[in-house]
Design a protein around this motif. Structure first.
Motif, mmCIF file in Angstrom:
data_model
loop_
_atom_site.group_PDB
_atom_site.id
_atom_site.type_symbol
_atom_site.label_atom_id
_atom_site.label_comp_id
_atom_site.label_asym_id
_atom_site.label_seq_id
_atom_site.Cartn_x
_atom_site.Cartn_y
_atom_site.Cartn_z
ATOM 1 N N GLU A 95 69.441 55.440 44.320
ATOM 2 C CA GLU A 95 70.100 54.527 45.255
ATOM 3 C C GLU A 95 70.944 55.295 46.273
ATOM 4 N N MET A 115 65.324 49.086 48.127
ATOM 5 C CA MET A 115 65.666 48.727 46.759
ATOM 6 C C MET A 115 64.846 49.586 45.793
ATOM 7 N N GLU A 141 68.481 56.840 48.693
ATOM 8 C CA GLU A 141 67.933 55.783 49.547
ATOM 9 C C GLU A 141 68.949 55.362 50.611
ATOM 10 N N GLU A 142 70.191 55.168 50.190
ATOM 11 C CA GLU A 142 71.240 54.769 51.129
ATOM 12 C C GLU A 142 71.464 55.840 52.197
ATOM 13 N N GLN A 151 68.868 55.943 38.304
ATOM 14 C CA GLN A 151 68.782 54.868 39.287
ATOM 15 C C GLN A 151 69.877 55.020 40.347
#
Length: 114
Positions: free
Chosen positions: A30, A1, A33-34, A26
């Motif tokens: 994300e 997150m 990160e994914e 952001q």
């Protein structure tokens, strides 16, 4: 997150001073990160991959040009006589390229799933 501190750090790295692009930054974080979580088959990004995540998010942010109506195109061909330039889609080639650029770093954290 993704945390607000991570968004702030990414904005600093990208040289973004205002809060107008916070949602785009952001989203890029994300996406990075994914990609890391899916490639490595892990539940959260370990401390050792945070720098790679920031670099990957910066590549995604710069390439995707979020907030613009027209997608960025890659030059496919250029002709000089009567000047013709044709553009192609960057999409899947870019994502594969980003993953290839970071695969060596990510492989150290990758877990095998059967």
């Amino acid at each position: 997150m993704v945390t607000p501190d991570q968004v702030k750090k990414e904005k600093d790295l990208l040289g973004i001073a205002d809060s107008q692009d916070d949602a785009f930054v952001q989203f890029a974080l994300e996406c990075a990160e994914e990609t890391i979580l899916n490639y490595c088959n892990i539940k959260e990004v370990p401390e050792g991959l945070h720098l790679a995540m920031y670099r990957m998010a910066a590549d995604i942010y710069r390439n995707e040009q979020f907030g613009q109506q027209e997608a960025a195109g890659k030059v496919k061909s250029i002709s000089e006589g009567d000047t013709t330039v044709s553009f192609g889609n960057v999409g899947s080639e870019f994502i594969e390229g980003v993953l290839k650029d970071y695969a060596a770093v990510l492989r150290r954290y990758r877990k095998v799933v059967f």
